[in-house]
Motif scaffolding. Structure first.
Motif, mmCIF file in Angstrom:
data_model
loop_
_atom_site.group_PDB
_atom_site.id
_atom_site.type_symbol
_atom_site.label_atom_id
_atom_site.label_comp_id
_atom_site.label_asym_id
_atom_site.label_seq_id
_atom_site.Cartn_x
_atom_site.Cartn_y
_atom_site.Cartn_z
ATOM 1 N N VAL A 184 -59.483 48.049 129.862
ATOM 2 C CA VAL A 184 -60.903 48.189 129.546
ATOM 3 C C VAL A 184 -61.067 49.081 128.318
ATOM 4 C CG1 VAL A 184 -63.137 49.044 130.362
ATOM 5 C CG2 VAL A 184 -61.585 47.869 131.948
ATOM 6 N N TYR A 185 -61.899 48.671 127.371
ATOM 7 C CA TYR A 185 -62.191 49.516 126.219
ATOM 8 C C TYR A 185 -63.658 49.922 126.226
ATOM 9 C CZ TYR A 185 -64.333 45.451 123.920
ATOM 10 O OH TYR A 185 -65.134 44.382 123.612
ATOM 11 N N ARG A 186 -63.923 51.031 125.579
ATOM 12 C CA ARG A 186 -65.291 51.523 125.405
ATOM 13 C C ARG A 186 -65.417 52.072 123.991
ATOM 14 N NH1 ARG A 186 -67.531 56.644 125.548
ATOM 15 N NH2 ARG A 186 -69.772 56.751 126.031
ATOM 16 N N VAL A 187 -66.425 51.604 123.265
ATOM 17 C CA VAL A 187 -66.691 52.065 121.899
ATOM 18 C C VAL A 187 -68.119 52.581 121.839
ATOM 19 C CG1 VAL A 187 -66.675 51.478 119.453
ATOM 20 C CG2 VAL A 187 -65.185 50.245 121.032
ATOM 21 N N SER A 188 -68.313 53.755 121.268
ATOM 22 C CA SER A 188 -69.664 54.300 121.137
ATOM 23 C C SER A 188 -69.824 54.977 119.780
ATOM 24 C CB SER A 188 -69.965 55.296 122.258
ATOM 25 O OG SER A 188 -69.078 56.399 122.203
ATOM 26 N N TYR A 189 -71.056 54.958 119.266
ATOM 27 C CA TYR A 189 -71.385 55.644 118.024
ATOM 28 C C TYR A 189 -72.893 55.755 117.940
ATOM 29 C CZ TYR A 189 -72.343 50.945 116.267
ATOM 30 O OH TYR A 189 -72.838 49.678 116.093
ATOM 31 N N ILE A 190 -73.371 56.479 116.949
ATOM 32 C CA ILE A 190 -74.803 56.615 116.690
ATOM 33 C C ILE A 190 -75.069 56.072 115.291
ATOM 34 C CG2 ILE A 190 -76.730 58.231 116.406
ATOM 35 C CD1 ILE A 190 -75.391 60.050 118.424
ATOM 36 N N ASP A 191 -76.037 55.142 115.170
ATOM 37 C CA ASP A 191 -76.286 54.543 113.867
ATOM 38 C C ASP A 191 -77.116 55.467 112.980
ATOM 39 O OD1 ASP A 191 -78.989 54.275 114.503
ATOM 40 O OD2 ASP A 191 -78.858 52.142 114.949
ATOM 41 N N LEU A 192 -77.401 55.028 111.761
ATOM 42 C CA LEU A 192 -78.085 55.872 110.784
ATOM 43 C C LEU A 192 -79.510 56.211 111.187
ATOM 44 C CD1 LEU A 192 -76.873 54.386 107.384
ATOM 45 C CD2 LEU A 192 -76.345 56.628 108.311
ATOM 46 N N ASN A 193 -80.079 55.429 112.092
ATOM 47 C CA ASN A 193 -81.432 55.705 112.574
ATOM 48 C C ASN A 193 -81.439 56.591 113.814
ATOM 49 O OD1 ASN A 193 -82.781 54.078 110.593
ATOM 50 N ND2 ASN A 193 -82.070 52.271 111.694
ATOM 51 N N GLY A 194 -80.237 57.102 114.199
ATOM 52 C CA GLY A 194 -80.147 57.986 115.349
ATOM 53 C C GLY A 194 -80.124 57.268 116.684
ATOM 54 N N ILE A 195 -79.926 55.958 116.671
ATOM 55 C CA ILE A 195 -79.912 55.172 117.909
ATOM 56 C C ILE A 195 -78.483 55.055 118.421
ATOM 57 C CG2 ILE A 195 -80.431 52.924 118.947
ATOM 58 C CD1 ILE A 195 -82.576 52.575 116.807
ATOM 59 N N PRO A 196 -78.220 55.466 119.666
ATOM 60 C CA PRO A 196 -76.864 55.361 120.224
ATOM 61 C C PRO A 196 -76.498 53.914 120.535
ATOM 62 C CG PRO A 196 -78.373 56.223 121.871
ATOM 63 C CD PRO A 196 -79.154 56.143 120.594
ATOM 64 N N PHE A 197 -75.237 53.585 120.327
ATOM 65 C CA PHE A 197 -74.742 52.234 120.590
ATOM 66 C C PHE A 197 -73.469 52.351 121.418
ATOM 67 C CE2 PHE A 197 -71.833 48.797 119.699
ATOM 68 C CZ PHE A 197 -72.621 47.663 119.828
ATOM 69 N N GLU A 198 -73.318 51.447 122.388
ATOM 70 C CA GLU A 198 -72.106 51.436 123.200
ATOM 71 C C GLU A 198 -71.709 50.000 123.500
ATOM 72 O OE1 GLU A 198 -71.102 52.525 127.760
ATOM 73 O OE2 GLU A 198 -71.576 54.276 126.503
ATOM 74 N N LYS A 199 -70.420 49.728 123.404
ATOM 75 C CA LYS A 199 -69.892 48.405 123.720
ATOM 76 C C LYS A 199 -68.692 48.565 124.631
ATOM 77 C CE LYS A 199 -68.044 44.187 121.571
ATOM 78 N NZ LYS A 199 -69.045 43.255 122.134
ATOM 79 N N ARG A 200 -68.673 47.797 125.720
ATOM 80 C CA ARG A 200 -67.565 47.793 126.674
ATOM 81 C C ARG A 200 -67.027 46.383 126.799
ATOM 82 N NH1 ARG A 200 -67.656 52.264 130.565
ATOM 83 N NH2 ARG A 200 -69.379 53.682 130.057
ATOM 84 N N GLY A 201 -65.755 46.296 127.098
ATOM 85 C CA GLY A 201 -65.133 44.986 127.282
ATOM 86 C C GLY A 201 -63.712 45.132 127.744
ATOM 87 N N THR A 202 -62.980 44.016 127.740
ATOM 88 C CA THR A 202 -61.583 44.041 128.157
ATOM 89 C C THR A 202 -60.696 43.471 127.052
ATOM 90 O OG1 THR A 202 -61.781 41.863 129.226
ATOM 91 C CG2 THR A 202 -62.163 43.826 130.600
ATOM 92 N N VAL A 203 -59.455 43.905 127.044
ATOM 93 C CA VAL A 203 -58.461 43.400 126.116
ATOM 94 C C VAL A 203 -57.180 43.127 126.897
ATOM 95 C CG1 VAL A 203 -57.706 45.752 125.488
ATOM 96 C CG2 VAL A 203 -57.215 43.836 123.957
ATOM 97 N N THR A 204 -56.511 42.065 126.555
ATOM 98 C CA THR A 204 -55.283 41.692 127.229
ATOM 99 C C THR A 204 -54.081 42.066 126.373
ATOM 100 O OG1 THR A 204 -56.360 39.821 128.309
ATOM 101 C CG2 THR A 204 -53.962 39.787 128.245
ATOM 102 N N LEU A 205 -53.173 42.844 126.974
ATOM 103 C CA LEU A 205 -51.925 43.229 126.296
ATOM 104 C C LEU A 205 -50.858 42.217 126.722
ATOM 105 C CD1 LEU A 205 -50.478 46.812 125.970
ATOM 106 C CD2 LEU A 205 -49.020 44.843 126.328
ATOM 107 N N ILE A 206 -50.272 41.560 125.767
ATOM 108 C CA ILE A 206 -49.207 40.593 126.054
ATOM 109 C C ILE A 206 -47.947 41.012 125.316
ATOM 110 C CG2 ILE A 206 -50.815 38.700 126.448
ATOM 111 C CD1 ILE A 206 -50.375 37.732 123.641
#
Length: 207
Positions: A184-206
């Motif tokens: 499972v991955y999680r990515v977060s940041y705050i854009d230039l307008n001060g709005i928080p963003f978060e994205k979650r998902g899965t990645v397969t290691l082969i």
């Protein structure tokens, strides 16, 4: 508008030509193109010869010359794909340049306002990688116009244990110490307008 000089007797002594301001408006699109539109400038004795366009990036105090267009064009499209590692703020202004034939022997210029636009941050996240070879040998989000200041990238195993984290957009997970499986991955940041963003998902290691 025009300027009128008043002498000590309150008489009009000098009256300038009639002129107008150049107002530029900008907007951004997801195809990495910023558009500029402005009104025609009227006021030069010899008319407008061309419009010069200038751009600054991410609040820089210096502006870069982008290009020139003819006096009958009031629109410009600027492709900014060479700035994908920047924060995404672009500010523009135009300068109207007078043509030849001014009766006073000068060549004047008129500056527009400064107008800024923002490219939306974007993440491209692959769904698999192979540390032993292939196209993706490491795993990381591809960040476009993402500010590193509040950036966070984390990897968790199926049991919810944090196994990798970084606050640098250039860092990637190489799969060290991890076996084949889904993570499972999680990515977060705050854009230039001060709005928080978060994205979650899965990645397969082969392997």
């Amino acid at each position: 508008y025009k300027l009128i000089a008043i002498d000590s007797c309150e008489n009009e002594s000098i009256i300038s030509n009639v002129s107008n301001s150049i107002v530029i408006k900008t907007s951004s699109y997801i195809n990495l193109v910023n558009t500029l539109n402005w009104n025609v400038y009227k006021g030069f004795d010899a008319g407008v010869r061309k419009y010069d366009i200038y751009r600054s990036v991410d609040g820089s105090s210096s502006s870069k010359f982008v290009g020139s267009i003819g006096n009958n064009v009031l629109h410009f499209e600027d492709n900014v794909n060479e700035y994908l590692d920047k924060k995404g703020e672009f500010c523009y202004y135009v300068i109207a340049r007078e043509g030849n034939g001014n009766r006073f022997g000068i060549s004047d210029s008129s500056f527009s306002n400064i107008s800024c636009t923002f490219q939306e941050p974007t993440l491209y996240v692959p769904n698999a990688f192979n540390p032993d070879g292939g196209i993706n040998i490491t795993f990381k989000p591809v960040c476009v116009f993402v500010d590193e200041k509040d950036y966070r990238f984390e990897i968790y195993d199926r049991g919810g244990r944090l196994i990798f984290s970084t606050n640098k957009t250039t860092d990637a997970w190489d799969g060290s110490g991890a076996g084949v499986g889904v993570y499972v991955y999680r990515v977060s940041y705050i854009d230039l307008n001060g709005i928080p963003f978060e994205k979650r998902g899965t990645v397969t290691l082969i392997r």
